[in-house]
Design an enzyme around this catalytic site. Structure first.
Site, PDB file in Angstrom:
ATOM      1  CB  SER A 185      56.300  26.867  71.540  1.00  0.00           C
ATOM      2  OG  SER A 185      55.235  25.944  71.598  1.00  0.00           O
ATOM      3  CB  VAL A 186      61.019  29.556  73.737  1.00  0.00           C
ATOM      4  CG1 VAL A 186      62.511  29.849  73.668  1.00  0.00           C
ATOM      5  CG2 VAL A 186      60.234  30.834  73.418  1.00  0.00           C
TER       6      VAL A 186
END
Length: 467
Positions: free
Chosen positions: A82-83
């Site tokens: 999710s970065v």
């Protein structure tokens, strides 16, 4: 004049020597902490810490492939999970800056087949859309023998007509669905595939030469040189395994084709380039970059945290921090920048080590705050009466409950999940789940608990006993 010049030079030299000595001391403390995490808590991954854009610490710990024992190095490529969302958000904002779309545009303007009226691009960027969770729904109803791609996910939502989780814009709830659809929206507006658009408009301009959209080896028969494969630790077998081999993690195969909510793959050095580009609004207009980093939606009132476009922001005791974490079987990632001090922290793990907690400890070390270094815990014997004094409810930003059962203590979560706590001294308990967590007590003259601390991966936080 010569005397003044010589004095100035000597002063500068002494300052430089002192600065180098302090930097070496800090680097040694960072390495001691991370070596301890690797030795006692199986941390495996790559670290980069920078100040004012200059690297002050960079090192690899462990393996890129546990099966072959191939070592990690500074150029190892990790799945960011999710970065990745800040990259997807930037793709949308680039299209906005080019006049190709507006953040007020509705979802159904681009995907009329989806049964979700009244949802805007802005709400999708800020996790306020209320879109249903595609992962949970596809885990239940998707044919697990097939790998799903974005168009499959959108067709699935259109067919199943899953209801929204709440009225759009009325609350905040993290949404992988929204960001996966934003990747598809990028394709529809730009006329390019998502990997092509990201490479041409983000990765190549920033010379992020080791970064790409990569749906791993499962859905695309493709490999990356120097790839850090994500492994999970199996307690019963006492070894690291690929998640592909575990029945409860098979979704890594059949959801492998989804892009946008994850699947940016990168290195620590490339992420530092990205961090500098965000700080200096290299890709976006200054006004748009400010909007991306603005507190657009409240996430947690207790922690004073907000969400912008693809990033969290929080006021901490060390300064104002912009960050995002990522998690996918085998990977946990964290990218953060202390805006006040221009300090960048990048922690990429390919064995699901707790990157956010480790990053917090690194921030404390860099800023001269005390940190409890990792060490080996040894249980001592205490009778049930002595253990009973620790039982009760405690509160900091959240409540924890300690319960005694016979000669054992347990930390009990609100959902009933238990972790055994063992004593290592008359005033200290340690968690037995393999994490670097302890609870420390101060006992007064009347043998009552006067102070309590939670030690989470070396960082001590005070909390109080409430009953």
């Amino acid at each position: 004049m010569k005397k003044i010049t010589f004095l100035a030079f000597t002063t500068l030299l002494l300052f430089a020597c002192k600065s180098n000595k302090e930097n070496n001391k800090t680097a040694a403390a960072l390495d001691e902490y991370l070596t301890g995490q690797s030795t006692y808590y199986r941390f495996n991954g790559n670290i980069l810490v920078a100040e004012n854009g200059k690297i002050v610490f960079q090192k690899s710990y462990g393996y890129a492939d546990f099966d072959t024992r191939r070592a990690l190095n500074d150029s190892s490529v990790f799945e960011l999970a999710s970065v990745s969302k800040q990259f997807t958000a930037t793709a949308i904002l680039l299209l906005k800056d080019k006049g190709k779309l507006k953040l007020t545009d509705s979802l159904r303007q681009y995907f009329p087949e989806l049964p979700y009226p009244g949802i805007s691009i802005y709400q999708m960027l800020t996790h306020t859309s209320g879109l249903p969770d595609y992962e949970e729904a596809m885990n239940q109803k998707w044919d697990h023998s097939k790998i799903a791609f974005n168009n499959d996910m959108i067709a699935f939502l259109a067919k199943e007509k899953l209801p929204v989780l709440f009225a759009p814009g009325t609350k905040w709830m993290y949404s992988n669905t929204a960001y996966a659809i934003l990747a598809s929206l990028t394709e529809k507006v730009s006329g390019q595939s998502f990997p092509e658009f990201m490479a041409q408009n983000i990765f190549q301009p920033l010379q992020m030469n080791h970064t790409r959209i990569y749906n791993t080896r499962r859905s695309v028969k493709d490999t990356i040189a120097n790839y850090a494969y994500g492994f999970v630790y199996n307690d019963s077998l006492k070894k690291h395994l690929l998640p592909d081999s575990l029945a409860d993690l098979k979704f890594v195969i059949y959801l492998d084709g989804i892009q946008g909510d994850g699947v940016v793959n990168s290195t620590t050095a490339d992420l530092l380039k990205w961090d500098r580009a965000v700080k200096d609004h290299t890709l976006l207009s200054e006004a748009t970059q400010k909007e991306m980093l603005k507190e657009q939606a409240m996430v947690d009132t207790a922690k004073r945290s907000h969400y912008g476009f693809g990033v969290f922001m929080e006021k901490t005791d060390l300064g104002y921090v912009i960050s995002h974490s990522g998690g996918w079987p085998g990977y946990t990632t964290f990218l953060a920048r202390n805006v006040d001090k221009d300090q960048t922290y990048i922690v990429l793990s390919n064995n699901s080590s707790p990157s956010p907690a480790i990053s917090t400890a690194l921030q404390h070390i860099l800023n001269g705050r005390p940190v409890v270094m990792p060490y080996q815990h040894k249980e001592i014997t205490m009778d049930s009466a002595a253990l009973q004094q620790f039982a009760g409810k405690y509160k900091a930003t959240s409540e924890i409950s300690i319960e005694r059962s016979g000669n054992k203590l347990f930390r009990v979560s609100p959902n009933g999940y238990k972790i055994e706590l063992k004593p290592e001294s008359p005033t200290k308990l340690f968690y037995t789940d393999g994490s670097d967590r302890q609870i420390e007590f101060e006992i007064d003259a009347n043998k009552n608990i006067s102070k309590t601390w939670l030690i989470n991966y070396g960082v001590k936080t005070a909390f109080e006993k409430i009953k």
